[in-house]
Structure formats: C-alpha cells, structure tokens
Design an enzyme around this catalytic site. Structure first.
Site, PDB file in Angstrom:
ATOM      1  N   ARG A 232       0.832  -1.191   0.000  1.00  0.00           N
ATOM      2  CA  ARG A 232       0.000   0.000   0.000  1.00  0.00           C
ATOM      3  C   ARG A 232       0.876   1.255   0.000  1.00  0.00           C
ATOM      4  NH1 ARG A 232      -4.017  -0.832   4.915  1.00  0.00           N
ATOM      5  NH2 ARG A 232      -2.015  -1.079   5.992  1.00  0.00           N
ATOM      6  N   ASP A 272      -5.389   7.165 -10.056  1.00  0.00           N
ATOM      7  CA  ASP A 272      -4.221   6.429  -9.584  1.00  0.00           C
ATOM      8  C   ASP A 272      -3.675   5.588 -10.724  1.00  0.00           C
ATOM      9  OD1 ASP A 272      -4.732   7.551  -7.136  1.00  0.00           O
ATOM     10  OD2 ASP A 272      -5.714   5.777  -6.313  1.00  0.00           O
ATOM     11  N   ASN A 282     -10.740   8.586  -8.627  1.00  0.00           N
ATOM     12  CA  ASN A 282     -11.273   9.084  -7.357  1.00  0.00           C
ATOM     13  C   ASN A 282     -12.076  10.357  -7.574  1.00  0.00           C
ATOM     14  OD1 ASN A 282      -9.745   7.356  -5.138  1.00  0.00           O
ATOM     15  ND2 ASN A 282      -8.287   7.813  -6.770  1.00  0.00           N
TER      16      ASN A 282
END
Length: 316
Positions: A232, A272, A282
């Site tokens: 992540r 992203d 997003n």
C-alpha cells in the site's frame, strides 16, 4: 462573489499541511468568497427545500488554530449559496449515497462539486473498468469461486474491498497463498459489498502515481512510494509523497478519460496509475493537491475555482 458551503468532516481536525479540502477552502477565502462548513448528517429535505445546520468560518494557515467559527445558522442550500463542495471522506456507503440524492435536489441551481449524480454513478474502482485497455486484469465479485479462479489464472494478485478507501483492507496474495478463501469469508461477515481482485503490478514498488485532473485536464502528479516491503502506497498508511513527471502513457490515460469526466461534471478528480495501468478514478474527495503545490508550485485548488467561477459568468 460566490457563496460557498463545504460538506466535509470536522474542519477543526484536519492537518492543514496536507489536507486538500482545507487548501480548496483557503483558495476560496483568498478570492473573498464567504464560507460555511457543515456535516452531511445535518442535511434536511422538507417540501422540496434542502437545509443544513452550518457554521460560517474564517481560516488561518496556523495548524491547531486554523479556524474561527461564527454562530451556527440554518442554511438553505438551494438559495443561500452558489456552490457546494462535497468533500466528506468515504466510506462510500448508503449514508454517502443518500447525501448525493439530497444534494441532487439543488444541483445545478446550486453548483455541487463534484456533480452528486455522477459521484453516485462512478464508484471509484468500478468507474475505472469502463475504460478498456487501461486497467490490469481485474475481477469484481462476491463469488468465492470466481475469485479463486482469478487467483489461479493470474497468480500474484491484490485483493481489496470495492468501496474501501485510503488503502484500507488491501492485501497481496502470491500464487501459492492459501488464505484467499478465509479472507473472503472474513470480508463477508462484515459487508455484503463485492471484492476487487487484481493482478499484482510489480511497478508499485516504484510508486503509485496520483494525477489530479481539473475539468478533465491533467494539471500534475505526485508519486506515492510504499514503505519498504509494503504494497500500500497511500499516504495515510505510510506511503511517502515524491515529485514525479507525467509520462506519455499517463497523458494517454488522461486523454481517454477526459471526455467522460467533462460530460459527467466531475471537475476535481484524482486518478491512480501504477506503471502503465489505471487502477482507480477518485471522485469523492480526492487528495494530493497540497503535495503537488509543494513539489511543483501548481495550485490545483486555484485552477478548480477558475473553472467554477467561469461557470457562473454569463455568456457574452
């Protein structure tokens, strides 16, 4: 002069050094726009009118002493303000969806950014699947058989909740990892939402690029690099922001998205990109604008307000 209401999480709790919403609010204040903030849970619809309990704010660039509140008022969102920024953070649950239904009653008479209908229609991991050839191999499903089959076919994969945010619940499973079935069961105990399983992109070790688009046009990017050995790269879970340039492939991806983002009224968007692949679009409360300005001087918040102001100027 535009009157602006901001639907957001408590402003007194934000980190003004990194929070994009605070940056957008400061940019509005710098233009002389009166500001109010409110919690989406105070929205109230009666006889076709949408109200909320809001507080006028004056902002200062002083962490911990960055906001002064005026007296709370009952704000008519269809008549008392010109613009609403919908900026509360996910989870993208039914409460979030309901807020979009309520804001839909005043948009576009009051301009809601982003368009609440399109926010509801563009869940971030699902929306990306509309653009063929941009994503890595991806499956969205609750079916453990389908998920297991994808794992067998693609080997090294990443599993994540469909409506998760900020890296929450993201897990890497290598080809011989026996834990998929258990992870699917654990997810099912707390949620009826599907999962996303995606072929692992080794390029994530070099970073997960956040590209900010204003009215469909890319204005710049930052690179979010995961901690050593981590998958992540989200800044909230230990990723580090680094400067980065847009590549030819990045611009190709943005060009493919631009017409649809413009058509949908999605003014402030963060996508992203890992390596050559789009992973998310997003549209709820995209971040990264503060870091972009720190690295490049590009002010995405000011560019956003340029677009919004232009939409309020009558045609000649």
């Amino acid at each position: 002069m535009l009157k602006v209401a901001i639907q957001m999480d408590p402003i007194e709790g934000v980190d003004i050094r990194s929070d994009t919403t605070f940056m957008q609010a400061m940019a509005a204040q710098d233009r002389g726009f009166p500001l109010w903030v409110y919690d989406f849970r105070t929205l109230a619809l009666e006889d076709g009118s949408l109200f909320c309990r809001a507080r006028p704010v004056t902002l200062k660039p002083v962490q911990g002493d960055h906001v002064e509140f005026g007296e709370e008022v009952r704000l008519d969102l269809g008549n008392d303000v010109d613009v609403i920024l919908m900026r509360q953070d996910p989870p993208f649950d039914m409460a979030y969806v309901t807020a979009t239904y309520l804001l839909e009653t005043v948009h576009p008479r009051t301009l809601v950014v982003n368009d609440p209908t399109e926010v509801r229609s563009a869940p971030e991991k699902l929306f990306a699947t509309r653009f063929a050839g941009l994503q890595p191999p991806t499956l969205i499903s609750s079916d453990p058989v389908a998920l297991a089959d994808f794992h067998v076919r693609h080997g090294d994969v990443v599993l994540k909740p469909l409506h998760g945010a900020a890296g929450s619940g993201v897990v890497r499973l290598k080809a011989d990892d026996p834990n998929l079935e258990a992870l699917v069961e654990i997810h099912a105990t707390g949620s009826r939402d599907p999962l996303v399983i995606q072929k692992f992109i080794p390029a994530v070790e070099k970073g997960d690029k956040r590209i900010i688009l204003i009215d469909g046009e890319p204005v710049g990017a930052i690179n979010r690099v995961p901690a050593l050995g981590a998958v992540r790269s989200n800044l909230r879970v230990g990723g580090t922001a680094k400067p980065v340039e847009l590549t030819e492939r990045d611009r190709e991806i943005c060009a493919a998205l631009a017409p649809e983002l413009k058509r949908r009224g999605l003014i402030f968007v963060g996508i992203d990109v890992i390596g050559d692949y789009l992973t998310e679009i997003n549209v709820t409360s995209p971040t990264g604008a503060q870091q972009l300005k720190q690295f490049t001087g590009i002010d995405a918040a000011a560019l956003m307000w340029d677009v919004i102001e232009a939409r309020h100027i009558p045609s000649a």
